[in-house]
Scaffold this motif. Structure first.
Motif, PDB file in Angstrom:
ATOM      1  N   THR A 637       0.846  -1.188   0.000  1.00 61.57           N
ATOM      2  CA  THR A 637       0.000   0.000   0.000  1.00 61.57           C
ATOM      3  C   THR A 637       0.886   1.245   0.000  1.00 61.57           C
ATOM      4  O   THR A 637       2.066   1.193   0.339  1.00 61.57           O
ATOM      5  CB  THR A 637      -0.942   0.030   1.219  1.00 61.57           C
ATOM      6  OG1 THR A 637      -0.133  -0.025   2.383  1.00 61.57           O
ATOM      7  CG2 THR A 637      -1.916  -1.115   1.205  1.00 61.57           C
ATOM      8  N   ALA A 739     -20.761  27.917   3.270  1.00 65.27           N
ATOM      9  CA  ALA A 739     -19.858  26.810   2.981  1.00 65.27           C
ATOM     10  C   ALA A 739     -18.717  26.852   3.975  1.00 65.27           C
ATOM     11  O   ALA A 739     -18.423  27.882   4.572  1.00 65.27           O
ATOM     12  CB  ALA A 739     -19.331  26.922   1.563  1.00 65.27           C
ATOM     13  N   LEU A 740     -18.125  25.730   4.144  1.00 67.10           N
ATOM     14  CA  LEU A 740     -17.024  25.586   5.084  1.00 67.10           C
ATOM     15  C   LEU A 740     -15.794  25.200   4.284  1.00 67.10           C
ATOM     16  O   LEU A 740     -15.831  24.260   3.491  1.00 67.10           O
ATOM     17  CB  LEU A 740     -17.375  24.472   6.060  1.00 67.10           C
ATOM     18  CG  LEU A 740     -16.507  24.299   7.279  1.00 67.10           C
ATOM     19  CD1 LEU A 740     -16.706  25.471   8.219  1.00 67.10           C
ATOM     20  CD2 LEU A 740     -16.875  23.018   7.984  1.00 67.10           C
ATOM     21  N   THR A 741     -14.736  25.937   4.482  1.00 70.58           N
ATOM     22  CA  THR A 741     -13.506  25.592   3.794  1.00 70.58           C
ATOM     23  C   THR A 741     -12.934  24.327   4.416  1.00 70.58           C
ATOM     24  O   THR A 741     -12.835  24.232   5.623  1.00 70.58           O
ATOM     25  CB  THR A 741     -12.496  26.741   3.937  1.00 70.58           C
ATOM     26  OG1 THR A 741     -13.134  27.921   3.491  1.00 70.58           O
ATOM     27  CG2 THR A 741     -11.270  26.499   3.105  1.00 70.58           C
ATOM     28  N   ASN A 746      -8.397  17.729  -1.544  1.00 67.81           N
ATOM     29  CA  ASN A 746      -9.087  16.562  -2.071  1.00 67.81           C
ATOM     30  C   ASN A 746      -8.084  15.580  -2.682  1.00 67.81           C
ATOM     31  O   ASN A 746      -6.865  15.785  -2.581  1.00 67.81           O
ATOM     32  CB  ASN A 746     -10.200  16.979  -3.040  1.00 67.81           C
ATOM     33  CG  ASN A 746      -9.663  17.542  -4.349  1.00 67.81           C
ATOM     34  OD1 ASN A 746      -8.476  17.427  -4.636  1.00 67.81           O
ATOM     35  ND2 ASN A 746     -10.539  18.150  -5.127  1.00 67.81           N
ATOM     36  N   ASN A 747      -8.603  14.540  -3.326  1.00 72.25           N
ATOM     37  CA  ASN A 747      -7.720  13.502  -3.855  1.00 72.25           C
ATOM     38  C   ASN A 747      -6.732  14.012  -4.896  1.00 72.25           C
ATOM     39  O   ASN A 747      -5.774  13.337  -5.228  1.00 72.25           O
ATOM     40  CB  ASN A 747      -8.563  12.393  -4.501  1.00 72.25           C
ATOM     41  CG  ASN A 747      -9.089  11.443  -3.466  1.00 72.25           C
ATOM     42  OD1 ASN A 747      -8.588  11.427  -2.339  1.00 72.25           O
ATOM     43  ND2 ASN A 747     -10.096  10.664  -3.816  1.00 72.25           N
ATOM     44  N   TRP A 748      -7.015  15.167  -5.449  1.00 72.70           N
ATOM     45  CA  TRP A 748      -6.103  15.727  -6.452  1.00 72.70           C
ATOM     46  C   TRP A 748      -5.393  16.954  -5.893  1.00 72.70           C
ATOM     47  O   TRP A 748      -4.993  17.855  -6.618  1.00 72.70           O
ATOM     48  CB  TRP A 748      -6.880  16.041  -7.733  1.00 72.70           C
ATOM     49  CG  TRP A 748      -7.243  14.759  -8.420  1.00 72.70           C
ATOM     50  CD1 TRP A 748      -6.513  14.107  -9.365  1.00 72.70           C
ATOM     51  CD2 TRP A 748      -8.393  13.947  -8.170  1.00 72.70           C
ATOM     52  NE1 TRP A 748      -7.147  12.939  -9.715  1.00 72.70           N
ATOM     53  CE2 TRP A 748      -8.294  12.815  -9.005  1.00 72.70           C
ATOM     54  CE3 TRP A 748      -9.493  14.065  -7.330  1.00 72.70           C
ATOM     55  CZ2 TRP A 748      -9.259  11.801  -9.007  1.00 72.70           C
ATOM     56  CZ3 TRP A 748     -10.446  13.069  -7.331  1.00 72.70           C
ATOM     57  CH2 TRP A 748     -10.328  11.948  -8.174  1.00 72.70           C
ATOM     58  N   ASN A 750      -6.287  19.554  -4.305  1.00 73.22           N
ATOM     59  CA  ASN A 750      -6.848  20.896  -4.386  1.00 73.22           C
ATOM     60  C   ASN A 750      -7.654  21.187  -3.119  1.00 73.22           C
ATOM     61  O   ASN A 750      -8.290  20.294  -2.573  1.00 73.22           O
ATOM     62  CB  ASN A 750      -7.778  21.004  -5.591  1.00 73.22           C
ATOM     63  CG  ASN A 750      -6.988  21.182  -6.871  1.00 73.22           C
ATOM     64  OD1 ASN A 750      -6.133  22.051  -6.955  1.00 73.22           O
ATOM     65  ND2 ASN A 750      -7.256  20.327  -7.839  1.00 73.22           N
ATOM     66  N   PRO A 751      -7.628  22.431  -2.673  1.00 73.67           N
ATOM     67  CA  PRO A 751      -8.483  22.787  -1.547  1.00 73.67           C
ATOM     68  C   PRO A 751      -9.947  22.692  -1.966  1.00 73.67           C
ATOM     69  O   PRO A 751     -10.262  22.770  -3.159  1.00 73.67           O
ATOM     70  CB  PRO A 751      -8.107  24.231  -1.235  1.00 73.67           C
ATOM     71  CG  PRO A 751      -7.477  24.748  -2.466  1.00 73.67           C
ATOM     72  CD  PRO A 751      -6.864  23.572  -3.171  1.00 73.67           C
ATOM     73  N   TYR A 752     -10.813  22.491  -1.020  1.00 73.16           N
ATOM     74  CA  TYR A 752     -12.219  22.375  -1.356  1.00 73.16           C
ATOM     75  C   TYR A 752     -13.051  23.072  -0.293  1.00 73.16           C
ATOM     76  O   TYR A 752     -12.553  23.423   0.777  1.00 73.16           O
ATOM     77  CB  TYR A 752     -12.636  20.904  -1.463  1.00 73.16           C
ATOM     78  CG  TYR A 752     -12.448  20.137  -0.180  1.00 73.16           C
ATOM     79  CD1 TYR A 752     -11.271  19.442   0.061  1.00 73.16           C
ATOM     80  CD2 TYR A 752     -13.434  20.136   0.803  1.00 73.16           C
ATOM     81  CE1 TYR A 752     -11.076  18.759   1.239  1.00 73.16           C
ATOM     82  CE2 TYR A 752     -13.250  19.453   1.984  1.00 73.16           C
ATOM     83  CZ  TYR A 752     -12.064  18.769   2.204  1.00 73.16           C
ATOM     84  OH  TYR A 752     -11.871  18.104   3.378  1.00 73.16           O
ATOM     85  N   ALA A 753     -14.314  23.250  -0.597  1.00 73.30           N
ATOM     86  CA  ALA A 753     -15.248  23.793   0.393  1.00 73.30           C
ATOM     87  C   ALA A 753     -16.527  22.988   0.302  1.00 73.30           C
ATOM     88  O   ALA A 753     -16.878  22.501  -0.768  1.00 73.30           O
ATOM     89  CB  ALA A 753     -15.522  25.262   0.113  1.00 73.30           C
ATOM     90  N   SER A 754     -17.176  22.820   1.424  1.00 75.27           N
ATOM     91  CA  SER A 754     -18.412  22.054   1.394  1.00 75.27           C
ATOM     92  C   SER A 754     -19.558  22.940   1.852  1.00 75.27           C
ATOM     93  O   SER A 754     -19.366  23.862   2.657  1.00 75.27           O
ATOM     94  CB  SER A 754     -18.297  20.846   2.319  1.00 75.27           C
ATOM     95  OG  SER A 754     -18.022  21.278   3.618  1.00 75.27           O
ATOM     96  N   ILE A 755     -20.722  22.652   1.331  1.00 74.72           N
ATOM     97  CA  ILE A 755     -21.891  23.429   1.745  1.00 74.72           C
ATOM     98  C   ILE A 755     -22.318  22.928   3.114  1.00 74.72           C
ATOM     99  O   ILE A 755     -22.542  21.730   3.310  1.00 74.72           O
ATOM    100  CB  ILE A 755     -23.023  23.292   0.706  1.00 74.72           C
ATOM    101  CG1 ILE A 755     -22.596  23.993  -0.581  1.00 74.72           C
ATOM    102  CG2 ILE A 755     -24.324  23.875   1.250  1.00 74.72           C
ATOM    103  CD1 ILE A 755     -23.588  23.899  -1.709  1.00 74.72           C
TER     104      ILE A 755
END
Lengths: 1085, 460
Positions: A637, A739-741, A746-748, A750-755
């Protein structure tokens, strides 16, 4: 005109001095200025004849500190050490009031013929209730003026117990307050350590509000030194707590620190105590014996359970399995194996844990303070130091507290300035890589105490013996070599507060309060270069090139250090106008109106340093590629190197308007009304929804003062009733799309934000409607006194998960959708059973609290969802923390549990688990005690006193642990009932413990572990503690010592009675609580 | 009393100077999405059960796998898994919050929020990024709608598409609006229209690193997949060509470790757009510890011994069952369901065969297979006619796209045109049969949707 000119000059000067751009500050200063001027304009006019006298008690001993006041004026004085006083009168005919706490007040009319010297004899005041004041954080009321439900804990009661925590000391002595020892714990559980009058929210904030010296305390309550606390008031109902508005839904704990007193000679007091707590009672936790566990391993070995780990070559197998494997590989014969296993089974790791990893804990606590004051100034200064060495041999903590406060009276007592400083610095040390034995026969040291390697539960010992062929760091884990602190947590808190009170005109005062609090906490975890943690992390990702043999270490050599810090800053300001006076003879008004602003700002950050060198404080993070996936050395792994850097901040702002008016007539009738509006920076809410108005009203009637009242045996009887609203704020929900930072990538990468919240324009604050009825009484001579209260709390608009059609993109969203009702009773009775040379005082508490979910819109799911965690899947009609269980129909002839599905016997475990037919499960009872209380006894004789507290809880159940097939076969050996398991046909008649099956079936196991047969009644009676103290100065009659006493205090003495027959302590189900004993002294000079 | 007046005046001054006091946000990591960057961050939310996720029911109901034995079947935790396997009339058995239905709607919700939010952003500040963001949102919305349509609606049939029930066409983010189901025709029009518009907006580059984000070639590849499922071979071939003209790289499986349990990375060369199946079900997990099920033995027998896919796709666990290794998604246990170049070659080959050019069709297939067999062991395939070519291509399609959630929609479309594939399962001494074009090819909609929005349930 002239004054106006002076005012302006003064104002501009102040502005210039402070170069203050903000009108806010200048306005404040202007107010101060006005008051200064006012104060100066009215200087006192003291003239007239001096009168003198002496005050003594009934035994003819002089009494110091007695107040001699002239009725109708502000002139007063105090008696000195010899009980003597002298006072100047401004008119010949005056009334002298001679008063002292605990004595009946004496009045004497002076006249040209009666000018002293006087001799006043004060008679001890035993017929009245003790003068108890209630501090709501906004005003101090006499108990008679309060219509609400409160509990007052004085410093004597607080100091019965020892230890560093303030809140702990409320346990078992506070009417209506319970420590939730039976709460579920774990991820997603929303619980508070303390509940006041049961539960009033579901997913909102469950914690009571803590107030320290008039302002919410935002630090860790454990930072407070109990020796600095003068009293604690717990506000329970609407009338008492409504003044705290939206934060009072779960009750309020108001902590008041000790202050100096005016006109009091300097007093010094010194306390010291030590507490010894025994090692954890790990032998009281049931577990399989080494012999039994080897038997289990042998069966699993034959069944092939370990083959996967054996075959991959590196996976963990236990020492016993290694021996069995050797036998299977024909390296040793069966008799050698038998004798090797036999010798393993002689060990019990708990002996070594007690010998090497635990020690008796020792807590030491020292404090010294000085307090006193003269006519115009009072002060108190204290310094405290706590030092604890804890049970785990690597854990310790210490704390330093400094507390100083001063009050000054100016301008003929019209202006009072109070300032306070509180400083706390604490640190604690621990070993964060704690050791947990993998088998009951594991050995961490040989017979000489030399550390032995054990497996970490991932890698096999024989694998790490040879792994790497020289390319790796030593991969052995020796818990005993690692048993030193690697973690330090430090915290520093400062709290500065100031209060300026100005008497505008009798009886109107205005006060300004300001608070600044700042706290910093730092956590520092250093895995040194030679620690197993670091070696393991480095080795796991080490890349060896098969052809060139070159070694690449993605995690550089050196230590791994993780640091995090958080700071918060709290600013609060308050302006309050107070009115306290008669509006007509017999009609009194006590009212406040005020405005308050508050801000709490915090920020936290954490960093992780690889390749850390403590000598140079340097790191090698720059050499790390956090995005690359590296192959693990021992298997195929891959993993990335986690980047431990993060940062976040929060800001809470509040603005409130409040008023509270208490009207009393002839001290018989009291009416109270309070109203408050709170506004907060709830995010994304429309401006008009940022605030919520809350109100309360109350009344009391002192029945015993009525002329028609003739019940001589009960000379004091009072009825009270209150009604009103408290709130609870949940800043996590908002009305707009927010949204919350994300904290990572993410898997690539990149930063993301979710609702976090879909738009919810109708969102409101949680509210708790509170009604309270109370009765206070006292029998003749105050022999028996007490109160009985009944309350109903209706939490509504509670934040719950509200279901909507999934096509909207959100299947549930948080909104005001749930309701909860709690009702209960608080009874307190105290009795002076014997008074005289021997005194026996007892206080009895009885509390009843039962909550019920009355509305909840989400279907709670399968029976297992409810049984496994009712607190997350509440069922309407039952308490928030209810215990449900699968029906139990015994074992079948193969030793398998039988339960029920749709009313019929069944062994289809998945169907039983997934059933939504609620008839297939049983409601076992409340998981939290519904009845609880205590019986506190104080016996004293000639300076010796004995105090012990007996606590009780009942009306609840708990789920006992038993043989868990899945956990046992996954390597957990800490469970009871292995002996009791079904082994052969017929056993089903003698036992309820199912047979062990391989492979373990999760559903079958959970049908048993969550069945009604494992539900136990939680009722028990406990001897919580015992304290023996001796007053030394009574014995020595020393004049130097004001007070001196010695004490011994013992805790967790044991259970006196329990309903369960299995000897389980319901408050501490895994193992018995360690006993502790403290001894110490108090000296007052 | 005059002082009181002064003081009250001052209180008002204090009050008035704090107008903006309550407008500060309570936490640094909370945002009201408003910038292009905010919207892109929302669309990058792939870690959980919202974006780049597809329904797993097709995998559960497909013939890619079978249970190891009856006991394993009985011990599976969800009713949905057990009921899907035997094509029960009611597959959820009361289980709600099924991600199969909810995740695509989550994607649509995110996309609609972004599309609405973009209306308040000035495109001219950064037109390229603006268009890319809008194209991204449109694409993921179309992708999610198609995923819902292929699972919860009947296969596209031009004869009945005007009356067959599609899905609610939610184009606005507001959650207080509930929509009824549109027709299949309207649904596919919306999907195709959005995907074509997204193709115009998205840059022509093949997205090299961020495989969760769509590109122009992803739009074309997606349209090729959609048209094929509608049995519209002309369009399917055209879009497969469009996509391949932008990017046509294949991995040579000889270069990939056959011993690794994760042979493919989530940025591998064939990957065009990454998505994976929702992770509600242990039996779909691509790991050796998924010991409940084993790969369909009949399917395994179709692979040639020198076919590297046998070693790269499958592994044998200690207990002897055949498990699926991590597919093109790289990390995570749940199967890849996105777009990749291998599928495009298969679409292209199938369309060529269907328009009766068997030679070209087999040539395309051989190009793919040359990357799949051991270097020296591959003998190019041949076909005497279009019919044989088609059968060979469909056979290879099944072997290549195994465990990617495509088999189910293939069964639906192929049976629609008369392939007559009957599925059978043996379980606990009982046989279960699913006949071609059975209404059970359309999954029921979860109960929570039906009870809360009242949309029409599928009749099975």
């Amino acid at each position: 005109m002239k004054r106006n000119l002076r005012l302006r000059t003064c104002y501009t000067q102040i502005i210039r001095i402070f170069r203050c751009p903000k009108p806010t500050y200048s306005s404040l200063l202007a107010v101060l200025t006005i008051m200064c001027l006012e104060a100066r304009a009215q200087s006192p006019d003291i003239s007239g004849a001096a009168m003198s006298g002496i005050v003594v008690d009934t035994a003819d001993h002089p009494i110091a500190g007695v107040t001699i006041a002239i009725k109708g004026s502000t002139i007063k004085t105090l008696t000195d050490h010899n009980g003597q006083f002298s006072i100047r009168l401004h008119m010949p005919n005056a009334v002298l009031l001679v008063s002292h706490l605990g004595y009946q007040t004496v009045q004497e009319r002076t006249s040209p013929n009666n000018r002293g010297p006087f001799r006043f004899v004060l008679i001890p005041d035993t017929n009245l209730l003790e003068e108890v004041t209630i501090n709501t954080g906004y005003q101090i009321l006499s108990r008679e003026k309060s219509t609400g439900s409160t509990v007052q804990i004085d410093s004597a009661l607080l100091n019965r117990r020892t230890g560093t925590s303030v809140l702990d000391r409320l346990d078992g002595v506070t009417n209506g307050l319970i420590f939730n020892q039976n709460n579920p714990v774990g991820v997603g559980v929303n619980n508070s350590d303390i509940s006041i009058r049961g539960r009033s929210t579901i997913f909102g904030n469950p914690n009571p509000l803590i107030i320290l010296d008039n302002f919410p305390y935002e630090g860790d309550p454990n930072n407070l030194n109990p020796n600095d606390i003068a009293s604690i008031t717990v506000l329970k109902d609407a009338a008492a707590a409504a003044i705290w508005g939206t934060r009072a839904g779960n009750g309020v704990i108001v902590i008041t620190t000790k202050k100096g007193a005016y006109r009091q000679a300097n007093k010094v007091s010194i306390t010291a105590n030590s507490t010894v707590r025994e090692k954890p009672r790990i032998f009281t936790q049931p577990q399989l014996t080494s012999h039994q566990y080897i038997e289990v391993e042998r069966q699993l070995f034959s069944a092939g359970k370990y083959n996967a780990a054996i075959n991959n070559g590196y996976g963990y197998i236990s020492p016993a399995v290694e021996i069995m494997l050797k036998n299977r590989n024909l390296e040793i014969d069966s008799s050698t194996m038998a004798s090797m296993l036999d010798s393993l089974s002689q060990y019990d790791i708990r002996n070594q844990q007690l010998e090497y990893l635990y020690r008796n804990a020792l807590g030491q606590q020292y404090q010294a303070d000085i307090s006193g004051g003269n006519e115009v100034q009072s002060h108190r200064l204290s310094i405290g130091y706590d030092s604890n060495i804890d049970n785990p041999a690597a854990s310790s903590s210490n704390r330093l507290t400094l507390n100083a406060n001063n009050s000054f009276k100016m301008a003929k007592d019209k202006l009072e300035l109070h300032t306070g400083i509180l400083f706390t610095q604490g640190s604690s040390h621990a070993n964060r890589n704690t050791y947990s034995p993998k088998t009951p026969y594991e050995q961490i040291a040989d017979i000489k105490g030399i550390p032995l390697p054990v497996s970490d539960g991932v890698l096999r010992l024989s694998y790490v013996d040879t792994a790497g062929a020289g390319n790796l760091l030593d991969w052995h884990y020796k818990p005993l070599s690692e048993n030193h602190p690697n973690y330090t947590a430090r915290s520093t808190d400062y709290r500065l507060n100031g209060r300026l009170t100005y008497q505008i005109m009798r009886p109107l005062t205005i006060s300004f309060n300001y608070l600044y609090q700042k706290g910093v906490s730092d956590n520092d975890l250093l895995h040194t270069a030679d620690s197993y943690y670091t070696r393991n992390r480095i080795n796991t990702l080490t890349q060896v090139n098969a052809t060139t043999g070159s070694v690449f270490r993605p995690i550089p050599l050196g230590g791994i250090r993780e640091v995090s810090s958080r700071w918060y800053k709290n600013n609060n300001g308050r302006i309050q106008v107070n009115y306290d006076g008669d509006i007509a003879t017999g009609h009194h008004i006590n009212g406040i109106i005020g405005f308050e602003l508050g801000e709490l700002k915090s920020e936290s950050m954490s960093n992780q340093f690889y390749g850390y060198n403590p000598e140079t404080a340097s790191h090698l993070n720059q050499t790390i590629d956090y995005t690359e996936r590296y192959k693990n050395y021992h298997n195929n792994t891959t993993s990335t190197i986690p980047n431990g850097d993060s940062m976040s901040g929060s800001l809470d702002r509040n603005r409130s308007y409040y008023a509270n008016v208490i009207y009393s007539a002839y001290q018989k009738y009291v009416l109270s009304i309070s109203a408050r509006k709170d506004e907060s920076n709830i995010f994304g809410v429309k401006a008009n929804q940022k605030g919520v108005p809350l109100w309360s009203a109350g009344a009391s009637w002192q029945l015993s003062d009525e002329k028609f009242y003739k019940w001589a045996a009960v000379p004091y009887l009072r009825l009270r009733a209150t009604y009103g609203y408290n709130g609870n704020v949940d800043k996590s929900t908002t009305a707009y799309l927010t949204a919350l930072t994300g904290t990572g990538v993410n898997n690539w990468n990149n930063p993301y934000a979710s609702i976090t919240n879909p738009p919810n324009p109708s969102l409101e604050w949680e509210k708790v409607r509170n009604s309270n009825w109370g009765l206070d009484f006292a029998t003749r001579g105050n022999r028996i006194a007490g109160s009985i209260e009944y309350y109903i709390k209706n939490g509504f608009n509670l934040i719950g998960n509200s279901p909507i059609a999934p096509q909207t993109g959100v299947s549930e969203f948080r909104g005001n959708s749930a309701s909860l009702t709690t009702q209960g009773m608080d009874i307190m009775i105290s009795a002076n059973l014997i008074s005289g040379a021997i005194r026996w005082k007892t206080s009895f508490l009885y509390n009843y609290a039962k909550d019920k979910i009355t509305e909840f819109k989400v279907n709670p799911g399968s029976n297992f969802d409810i049984i496994g965690g009712n607190y997350n899947n509440p069922l309407v009609g039952y308490a928030y923390n209810s215990l449900f269980a699968f029906r139990w129909l015994g074992l079948d002839e193969t030793g398998s549990p039988v339960s029920m599905i749709n009313g019929a016997e069944s062994t289809d475990y998945a169907d039983i688990r997934n059933s939504t037919n609620r008839e297939d499960m049983v409601y076992a009872g409340s998981g939290n005690p519904t009845h609880f209380g205590s019986l506190l006894n104080d016996l004293s004789w000639n300076g010796l006193s004995l105090s012990f507290n007996i606590t009780y809880k009942y009306g609840y159940v708990f789920r006992r642990k038993s043989l868990d097939n899945v956990a046992l076969y996954n390597g957990d050996f800490r469970m009871p009932d292995y002996d009791m398991r079904w082994q052969e046909p017929g056993d089903e008649n003698r036992t309820d413990v199912p047979s062990l099956v391989y492979p373990a079936n999760g559903n079958r196991t959970s049908i048993y572990t969550f069945s009604e047969t494992l539900i136990e009644n939680g009722a028990h009676v406990r001897l919580q503690d015992l304290r023996l103290s001796m007053e030394l100065n009574r014995v020595s009659k020393s004049r130097l010592l004001r007070q001196a006493h010695l004490f011994i205090y013992a805790r967790n003495l044991g259970i006196l009675w329990r309903a369960n027959k299995r000897n389980i302590d319901p408050d501490s189900q895994t193992m018995n609580m360690p006993r502790s004993v403290s001894f110490g002294f108090y000296i007052g000079l | 009393m005059k002082h009181t007046t002064t003081i009250l005046t001052l209180i008002f001054i204090l009050y008035s100077c704090s107008d903006n006091f309550l407008n500060e946000k309570p936490s640094t990591n909370i945002i009201v999405p408003s910038s292009l960057e905010d919207f892109r961050n929302l669309l990058d939310y792939t870690g959980f059960q919202v974006l780049n996720k597809t329904c797993a029911l097709g995998q559960l109901a497909s013939d890619d796998y079978e249970y190891v034995d009856y006991d394993s079947y009985r011990s599976v935790p969800t009713l949905t898994e057990r009921n899907s396997y035997i094509w029960a009339k009611d597959i959820f058995g009361g289980e709600i919050d099924r991600l199969d239905w909810n995740s695509p709607w989550g994607t649509i919700f995110y996309a609609n929020n972004v599309l609405k939010g973009l209306k308040a952003v000035d495109r001219e500040v950064n037109p390229t990024l603006f268009d890319d963001t809008q194209g991204w949102a449109l694409f993921v919305r179309a992708y999610a709608m198609y995923d819902l349509a292929r699972n919860f609606s009947p296969a596209y049939d031009s004869q009945t598409a005007d009356t067959d029930l599609g899905i609610p066409l939610r184009l606005q983010p507001e959650i207080d609006i509930l929509l009824p189901r549109a027709t299949v025709e309207q649904t596919y029009n919306q999907i195709i229209g959005d995907a074509k518009y997204a193709a115009e907006l998205l840059g022509s580059d093949y997205q090299p690193t961020y495989k969760n984000r769509p590109s122009k070639s992803a739009c074309f590849a997606f349209l090729a997949r959609v048209y094929l499922s509608m049995n519209n071979y002309e369009q399917a071939e055209a879009y497969a060509d469009n996509a391949l003209s932008l990017y046509d790289k294949l991995m040579d499986y000889n270069d990939i470790s056959t011993t690794s349990s994760t042979p493919f990375s989530n940025t591998n060369d064939e990957l065009i757009f990454a998505s994976n199946q929702v992770n509600d079900y242990i039996t779909t997990a691509t790991t050796s510890s998924n010991s409940y099920v084993t790969v369909n033995r009949e399917l395994l027998s179709l692979y040639h011994p020198s076919d590297l896919r046998l070693l790269l796709y499958f592994g044998t666990s200690n207990t002897g069952h055949i498990f699926v290794k991590r597919g093109y998604y790289g990390s995570g246990l749940y199967p890849f369901s996105g777009l990749a170049t291998d599928e495009l070659f298969l679409i292209k080959a199938e369309c060529l065969a269907r328009r009766n050019t068997p030679k070209d069709a087999i040539a395309v297939l051989n190009h793919l297979l040359a990357h799949r067999y051991e270097s020296n062991a591959f003998n190019p395939l041949q076909a005497i006619d279009a019919e044989e070519a088609l059968a060979t291509i469909l056979n290879e399609r099944r072997k290549e796209l195994v465990w990617r959630g495509i088999r189910w929609s293939d069964l639906k479309r192929l049976n629609k045109i008369g392939a007559n594939i009957v599925l059978r399962r043996q379980l606990g001494g009982e046989e279960f049969v699913l006949s071609p074009n059975d209404p059970k090819y359309v999954f029921p909609i979860p109960d929570d949707e039906i009870t809360r929005s009242g949309i029409t349930q599928n009749q099975r």
